[in-house]
Scaffold this active site. Structure first.
Site, mmCIF file in Angstrom:
data_model
loop_
_atom_site.group_PDB
_atom_site.id
_atom_site.type_symbol
_atom_site.label_atom_id
_atom_site.label_comp_id
_atom_site.label_asym_id
_atom_site.label_seq_id
_atom_site.Cartn_x
_atom_site.Cartn_y
_atom_site.Cartn_z
ATOM 1 C CG ASN A 32 36.465 54.869 44.639
ATOM 2 O OD1 ASN A 32 36.202 54.720 43.464
ATOM 3 N ND2 ASN A 32 35.962 55.876 45.329
ATOM 4 C CG LEU A 33 35.620 50.342 50.276
ATOM 5 C CD1 LEU A 33 35.426 49.952 51.736
ATOM 6 C CD2 LEU A 33 36.310 49.229 49.513
ATOM 7 C CG HIS A 34 31.585 49.781 44.367
ATOM 8 N ND1 HIS A 34 31.315 48.431 44.336
ATOM 9 C CD2 HIS A 34 32.657 49.967 43.566
ATOM 10 C CE1 HIS A 34 32.170 47.835 43.537
ATOM 11 N NE2 HIS A 34 33.013 48.735 43.061
ATOM 12 C CG HIS A 37 34.640 47.137 47.100
ATOM 13 N ND1 HIS A 37 34.406 48.314 46.443
ATOM 14 C CD2 HIS A 37 35.729 46.599 46.510
ATOM 15 C CE1 HIS A 37 35.324 48.498 45.510
ATOM 16 N NE2 HIS A 37 36.130 47.470 45.517
ATOM 17 C CD GLU A 151 31.105 34.395 40.396
ATOM 18 O OE1 GLU A 151 29.992 34.934 40.246
ATOM 19 O OE2 GLU A 151 31.279 33.180 40.334
ATOM 20 C CE LYS A 152 33.148 45.499 38.029
ATOM 21 N NZ LYS A 152 34.317 45.584 37.201
ATOM 22 C CD GLN A 156 41.795 40.949 40.977
ATOM 23 O OE1 GLN A 156 42.530 41.849 40.618
ATOM 24 N NE2 GLN A 156 40.817 41.157 41.842
ATOM 25 C CB SER A 188 32.427 49.073 38.037
ATOM 26 O OG SER A 188 33.638 49.728 37.753
ATOM 27 C CB SER A 189 35.203 52.452 41.528
ATOM 28 O OG SER A 189 35.954 51.308 41.358
HETATM 29 O O1 PAF Z 1 40.574 43.851 42.708
HETATM 30 C C1 PAF Z 1 41.254 44.680 43.332
HETATM 31 O O2 PAF Z 1 40.767 45.648 43.902
HETATM 32 C C2 PAF Z 1 42.775 44.497 43.398
HETATM 33 O O3 PAF Z 1 43.272 43.979 42.199
HETATM 34 C C3 PAF Z 1 43.234 43.636 44.588
HETATM 35 C C4 PAF Z 1 42.734 42.211 44.501
HETATM 36 C C5 PAF Z 1 42.756 44.269 45.885
HETATM 37 C C6 PAF Z 1 44.769 43.571 44.621
HETATM 38 O O4 PAF Z 1 45.330 44.838 44.736
#
Ligand code: PAF
Length: 283
Positions: A32-34, A37, A151-152, A156, A188-189
């Site tokens: 679901n790229l934007h 990404h 960084e968003k 994580q 963000s998606s």
């Molecule tokens: O940030 C994400 O899209 C996910 O948490 C990741 C790092 C690809 C792991 O599934």
């Protein structure tokens, strides 16, 4: 752009590059790229010869009541976007590739409590264990020299950096700056679920973070009073704040007056979406 839909196909695609001494970078995504990404792909290409983008909706990072089943899967559009980017290999592993013994028998990594019992981790038990467990697998399969994370998703990112340092991964983690709409709203998606009026209101999140950053830079270090005032201000705009914390940028513990590197993080709910954002402050 090459495509690999299994572990062995990826390894076959990368072997010639590795033999030729080329540097491989990995950009793990759930699709679901934007633009956010794609900026990570671009950053990866500035540091490596080959950019692998993985798309895998990781079941182990979703809680039982979360949206794994309805998570948007948009492979055709993602493939098209990556074809027009600096991506060299699109990697779409299956669940069996990443969890060959099945979900119940998978080896899972345990995230350190101090970094997970707060912020998003406090509201999503088990989420970061799932993230670390899949990222470790992707790093091992790709043997990437570099991996890029946005960084968003600051908590994580920090946990992945900690995992790599703690377990001795050879991969260097690069931080991708948050991409923003003209209004300042972090891309963000989830933004697609907001109505235009909500989208406009959501810009208040970044505005609040900016204001807090400026207040702290100007010498106001009463962090609790600052965050309470910012929460009140957002609530007055009908924004439901899940958390707004000013923390030490490395430990994620509430900031003290001795801390020099801070991070201000927010999660808020608007009708249609839960949004997160954050900003750094150096003192
Ligand atoms: O940030 C994400 O899209 C996910 O948490 C990741 C790092 C690809 C792991 O599934």
């Amino acid at each position: 752009m090459l495509e690999a839909s299994s572990r062995s196909q990826l390894q076959a695609a990368l072997t010639p590059y590795k033999r030729a001494g080329k540097r491989v970078a990995l950009v793990p995504t759930m699709g679901n790229l934007h633009q956010g990404h794609l900026s990570l792909v671009q950053l990866a290409s500035q540091h490596a010869d080959v950019v692998v983008t993985s798309i895998f909706v990781n079941p182990t990072q979703f809680g039982p009541n979360e949206d794994f089943a309805s998570y948007p899967r948009t492979l055709a559009a993602d493939r098209e976007a990556l074809r027009n980017s600096q991506c060299s290999v699109l990697f779409t592993p299956t669940t069996a590739d990443l969890y060959p013994f099945g979900g119940d028998c998978a080896v899972m990594l345990k995230a350190p409590a101090a970094l997970t019992n707060c912020l998003c981790g406090a509201r999503r038990p088990g989420h970061f264990e799932g993230v670390l467990s899949v990222v470790a697998r992707l790093l091992l399969i790709s043997q990437a020299e570099i991996a890029v994370f946005g960084e968003k998703d600051y908590q994580q990112l920090l946990l992945i950096e900690r995992m790599c340092a703690d377990l001795g991964f050879a991969t260097r983690i690069l931080r991708g700056p948050t991409q923003r709409e003209d209004s300042g709203l972090a891309i963000s998606s989830r933004n697609q679920y907001l109505q235009p009026t909500e989208l406009a209101r959501a810009a208040a999140l970044h505005a609040s973070l900016n204001q807090l950053q400026q207040q702290i830079r100007a010498g106001n270090h009463d962090y609790d009073a600052l965050r309470q005032a910012a929460i009140k201000h957002l609530q007055a705009q009908q924004i439901e704040v899940e958390y707004l914390q000013i923390v030490n940028a490395t430990t994620l513990q509430s900031a003290s007056n001795n801390d020099r590197q801070l991070r201000i993080l927010i999660a808020a709910r608007l009708p249609g979406a839960r949004l997160i954002d954050n900003i750094g402050v150096e003192i």
